[in-house]
Write a protein that holds these residues in place. Structure first.
Motif, PDB file in Angstrom:
ATOM      1  N   ALA A  25      51.680  39.468  48.013  1.00 50.07           N
ATOM      2  CA  ALA A  25      51.751  38.737  49.279  1.00 50.07           C
ATOM      3  C   ALA A  25      53.191  38.370  49.624  1.00 50.07           C
ATOM      4  CB  ALA A  25      50.895  37.474  49.188  1.00 50.07           C
ATOM      5  N   LEU A  26      54.054  38.381  48.596  1.00 50.80           N
ATOM      6  CA  LEU A  26      55.458  38.004  48.775  1.00 50.80           C
ATOM      7  C   LEU A  26      56.249  38.610  47.630  1.00 50.80           C
ATOM      8  CD1 LEU A  26      57.676  36.158  50.129  1.00 50.80           C
ATOM      9  CD2 LEU A  26      56.935  34.353  48.544  1.00 50.80           C
ATOM     10  N   LEU A  95      43.331  31.722  44.808  1.00 51.65           N
ATOM     11  CA  LEU A  95      44.696  31.857  44.306  1.00 51.65           C
ATOM     12  C   LEU A  95      45.579  32.462  45.377  1.00 51.65           C
ATOM     13  CD1 LEU A  95      43.977  33.240  40.714  1.00 51.65           C
ATOM     14  CD2 LEU A  95      44.390  30.871  41.409  1.00 51.65           C
ATOM     15  N   THR A  96      46.642  31.768  45.719  1.00 46.25           N
ATOM     16  CA  THR A  96      47.604  32.286  46.682  1.00 46.25           C
ATOM     17  C   THR A  96      48.598  33.184  45.951  1.00 46.25           C
ATOM     18  OG1 THR A  96      47.383  30.212  47.918  1.00 46.25           O
ATOM     19  CG2 THR A  96      49.189  31.663  48.520  1.00 46.25           C
ATOM     20  N   GLY A  97      48.825  34.380  46.521  1.00 47.62           N
ATOM     21  CA  GLY A  97      49.698  35.353  45.882  1.00 47.62           C
ATOM     22  C   GLY A  97      49.068  36.729  45.934  1.00 47.62           C
ATOM     23  N   PRO A  98      49.505  37.611  45.036  1.00 48.36           N
ATOM     24  CA  PRO A  98      50.542  37.355  44.043  1.00 48.36           C
ATOM     25  C   PRO A  98      51.957  37.414  44.621  1.00 48.36           C
ATOM     26  CG  PRO A  98      49.671  39.582  43.799  1.00 48.36           C
ATOM     27  CD  PRO A  98      48.848  38.922  44.853  1.00 48.36           C
ATOM     28  N   VAL A  99      52.853  36.715  43.923  1.00 41.97           N
ATOM     29  CA  VAL A  99      54.271  36.744  44.236  1.00 41.97           C
ATOM     30  C   VAL A  99      54.949  37.651  43.210  1.00 41.97           C
ATOM     31  CG1 VAL A  99      56.392  35.392  44.396  1.00 41.97           C
ATOM     32  CG2 VAL A  99      54.229  34.429  45.203  1.00 41.97           C
ATOM     33  N   ALA A 100      55.572  38.720  43.686  1.00 43.57           N
ATOM     34  CA  ALA A 100      56.275  39.646  42.803  1.00 43.57           C
ATOM     35  C   ALA A 100      57.733  39.210  42.665  1.00 43.57           C
ATOM     36  CB  ALA A 100      56.204  41.067  43.342  1.00 43.57           C
ATOM     37  N   TYR A 259      57.045  28.081  31.577  1.00 39.72           N
ATOM     38  CA  TYR A 259      57.560  29.405  31.245  1.00 39.72           C
ATOM     39  C   TYR A 259      56.389  30.313  30.858  1.00 39.72           C
ATOM     40  CZ  TYR A 259      61.786  26.554  30.688  1.00 39.72           C
ATOM     41  OH  TYR A 259      62.833  25.667  30.887  1.00 39.72           O
ATOM     42  N   TYR A 260      56.382  31.512  31.430  1.00 36.45           N
ATOM     43  CA  TYR A 260      55.307  32.468  31.178  1.00 36.45           C
ATOM     44  C   TYR A 260      55.896  33.791  30.685  1.00 36.45           C
ATOM     45  CZ  TYR A 260      52.668  29.443  34.427  1.00 36.45           C
ATOM     46  OH  TYR A 260      52.079  28.389  35.070  1.00 36.45           O
ATOM     47  N   PRO A 261      55.298  34.388  29.650  1.00 42.34           N
ATOM     48  CA  PRO A 261      55.707  35.741  29.272  1.00 42.34           C
ATOM     49  C   PRO A 261      55.238  36.749  30.317  1.00 42.34           C
ATOM     50  CG  PRO A 261      53.844  35.032  27.940  1.00 42.34           C
ATOM     51  CD  PRO A 261      54.253  33.841  28.759  1.00 42.34           C
ATOM     52  N   VAL A 262      56.132  37.632  30.707  1.00 40.23           N
ATOM     53  CA  VAL A 262      55.811  38.651  31.715  1.00 40.23           C
ATOM     54  C   VAL A 262      55.082  39.802  31.041  1.00 40.23           C
ATOM     55  CG1 VAL A 262      56.766  40.288  33.381  1.00 40.23           C
ATOM     56  CG2 VAL A 262      57.757  37.982  33.170  1.00 40.23           C
ATOM     57  N   ALA A 263      53.950  40.197  31.609  1.00 42.09           N
ATOM     58  CA  ALA A 263      53.141  41.266  31.020  1.00 42.09           C
ATOM     59  C   ALA A 263      53.176  42.552  31.821  1.00 42.09           C
ATOM     60  CB  ALA A 263      51.696  40.805  30.860  1.00 42.09           C
ATOM     61  N   VAL A 264      53.511  42.471  33.136  1.00 46.49           N
ATOM     62  CA  VAL A 264      53.516  43.665  33.992  1.00 46.49           C
ATOM     63  C   VAL A 264      54.777  43.646  34.855  1.00 46.49           C
ATOM     64  CG1 VAL A 264      50.992  43.733  34.067  1.00 46.49           C
ATOM     65  CG2 VAL A 264      52.230  42.551  35.882  1.00 46.49           C
ATOM     66  N   ASP A 265      55.180  44.802  35.308  1.00 47.77           N
ATOM     67  CA  ASP A 265      56.334  44.893  36.198  1.00 47.77           C
ATOM     68  C   ASP A 265      56.092  44.032  37.449  1.00 47.77           C
ATOM     69  OD1 ASP A 265      57.603  46.629  34.495  1.00 47.77           O
ATOM     70  OD2 ASP A 265      57.053  48.447  35.604  1.00 47.77           O
ATOM     71  N   GLY A 266      57.070  43.212  37.779  1.00 47.48           N
ATOM     72  CA  GLY A 266      56.956  42.342  38.941  1.00 47.48           C
ATOM     73  C   GLY A 266      56.397  40.968  38.629  1.00 47.48           C
ATOM     74  N   ALA A 267      55.825  40.798  37.464  1.00 46.78           N
ATOM     75  CA  ALA A 267      55.255  39.525  36.968  1.00 46.78           C
ATOM     76  C   ALA A 267      53.960  39.149  37.683  1.00 46.78           C
ATOM     77  CB  ALA A 267      56.259  38.373  37.048  1.00 46.78           C
ATOM     78  N   PHE A 268      53.915  39.209  39.009  1.00 50.79           N
ATOM     79  CA  PHE A 268      52.722  38.939  39.812  1.00 50.79           C
ATOM     80  C   PHE A 268      52.175  37.520  39.560  1.00 50.79           C
ATOM     81  CE2 PHE A 268      51.074  43.035  41.818  1.00 50.79           C
ATOM     82  CZ  PHE A 268      52.348  43.580  41.892  1.00 50.79           C
ATOM     83  N   PHE A 269      52.909  36.549  40.051  1.00 51.68           N
ATOM     84  CA  PHE A 269      52.569  35.135  39.940  1.00 51.68           C
ATOM     85  C   PHE A 269      51.572  34.733  41.017  1.00 51.68           C
ATOM     86  CE2 PHE A 269      53.383  30.888  41.691  1.00 51.68           C
ATOM     87  CZ  PHE A 269      53.233  30.083  40.576  1.00 51.68           C
ATOM     88  N   SER A 270      50.560  33.953  40.635  1.00 53.18           N
ATOM     89  CA  SER A 270      49.605  33.387  41.579  1.00 53.18           C
ATOM     90  C   SER A 270      49.382  31.922  41.234  1.00 53.18           C
ATOM     91  CB  SER A 270      48.268  34.130  41.552  1.00 53.18           C
ATOM     92  OG  SER A 270      48.406  35.468  41.985  1.00 53.18           O
TER      93      SER A 270
END
Length: 413
Positions: A25-26, A95-100, A259-270
């Motif tokens: 979404a962003l 959930l609003t997102g995902p934010v890459a 703090y979150y460990p990134v699991a995929v390209d872009g992180a994709f936060f929601s």
């Protein structure tokens, strides 16, 4: 640094799941900020107070026999047959997102700073400017099979009003026992089993003058916030896991860094599941579920730069406030791997606080040994005399225990 705005709409909200395959979404860069609107999935418990007249909320919750704005509600298949409603699956939260995040890769850590949190006022002509939320003593609550009054069992919805004129607090307005509700597609919901069903207030009996002389201190926070896991394309919003999600800790509010460990390209936060107040354990099944808007700042920490920092070796969410650090133990640190192909439906059958406590202990021990360079014996001594362990939640399928250590323990560091 750029400041982005992400409002709620059917195109910026996913209902009930994290995903690595949906379009962002962003998209923003490390160091950028964003104002993100979130909606409670319980707004239809009182449509008049929490949806009516609000263009964003009305667009998301729109559901008629001819049109359903968001048909997919959970990490399930898109094709039927369905029993509870179209797109049914495990997962309930809006959930609003995902934010890459540009440049985010597996092995990195995403820091999310919560700069501010504020309630979303009612737009109803009768309640304009006032803020409301819903608390549900639900079938998934810890209490549900341990009731002492009749009728048994029962689900009870309590509507609260949030007063923000000074130090914010919430007061109960009324409550009602859930009665069977028929959705626009003609499906009868005898229990609260499908998100977004509009409650027909002509079918309920409001009980007013409840919780008299009680003021609940507000703790504005986001119950569900995190990144997309790598193990599946669609992952239920209910059980928390190694990339965050439905942690339900009231400390994840204004001023916190997580703090979150990134699991995929872009992180994709929601982010979603906004709360006005909640106690540790969320015992009855929900907090005071309300709609909130947050201001966030995103900092990407690359994997090659983590050594010698508090993020070294981080494989799970870590909360930092001005006064302490907290880790989160779960029954299963990564239930998607540990329980296999049926993990998302099976995890609720194996909830255990014993295992969550063991996981929290191991994570906080690692933090003390890796970040603060203590020996194991030193760490265990400190865990007994200075660390605080608490029950985060017992209602999210993958039960949680948080372990916290105060910063002022480390003199001169």
């Amino acid at each position: 640094m750029k400041h982005h705005i992400l409002p709620v709409s059917p195109s910026t909200v996913n209902w009930g799941y994290f995903s690595k395959v949906v379009a962002p979404a962003l998209t923003l860069k490390s160091g950028d900020r964003a104002t993100i609107e979130t909606l409670t999935h319980h707004a239809n418990d009182d449509h008049e107070r929490m949806i009516e007249g609000d263009p964003g909320a009305e667009s998301v919750f729109k559901w008629t026999r001819e049109h359903k704005a968001i048909p997919r509600r959970g990490a399930g298949p898109t094709e039927g047959p369905f029993k509870l409603g179209s797109g049914e699956g495990v997962g309930v939260h809006l959930l609003t997102g995902p934010v890459a995040i540009e440049g985010a890769e597996p092995g990195d850590v995403l820091e999310v700073r919560i700069l501010d949190v504020r309630p979303r006022p009612s737009c109803s002509a009768c309640h304009a400017g006032r803020c409301f939320g819903s608390n549900v003593a639900a079938s998934w609550g810890f209490h549900y099979h341990d009731l002492i009054e009749e009728p048994k069992p029962r689900e009870v919805v309590t509507i609260f009003e949030l007063d923000t004129s000074g130090e914010p607090f919430a007061r109960a307005v009324y409550n009602y026992v859930w009665t069977p509700q028929t959705d626009p597609d003609g499906i009868v919901h005898s229990t609260i089993d499908y998100p977004g069903v509009k409650v027909d207030h002509s079918l309920i009996r409001k009980r007013e003058n409840i919780l008299q002389n009680v003021k609940v201190p507000a703790r504005l926070h986001f119950g569900t916030m995190g990144l997309a896991p790598s193990e599946s394309d669609y992952v239920s919003s209910i059980p928390p896991s190694y990339t965050g999600g439905n942690i339900d800790d009231w400390r994840i509010g204004k001023g916190a860094r997580i703090y979150y460990p990134v699991a995929v390209d872009g992180a994709f936060f929601s982010v979603g599941d906004p709360h006005a107040a909640q106690g540790d354990s969320e015992l009855g099944g929900t907090a005071i579920e309300t709609s909130l808007t947050g201001d966030f700042e995103f900092i990407l920490h690359k994997k090659n730069d983590l050594g010698g920092t508090i993020l070294e070796g981080l494989t799970h969410p870590l909360l930092e406030t001005d006064s302490q650090w907290s880790v989160y133990g779960f029954t299963f640190p990564n239930y998607l791997v540990e329980l296999g192909v049926n993990a998302q439906t099976e995890v609720a059958n194996h909830s255990s606080l014993d295992k969550a406590m063991r996981d929290a202990f191991r994570k906080l021990r690692r933090f003390l040994m890796t970040v603060h360079h203590l020996s194991e014996d030193e760490a265990i001594s400190l865990l007994s005399v200075a660390a605080d362990f608490g029950v985060t939640q017992v209602v999210d399928a993958n039960w949680g225990v948080h372990g916290s250590i105060r910063k002022n323990v480390f003199v001169g560091r």
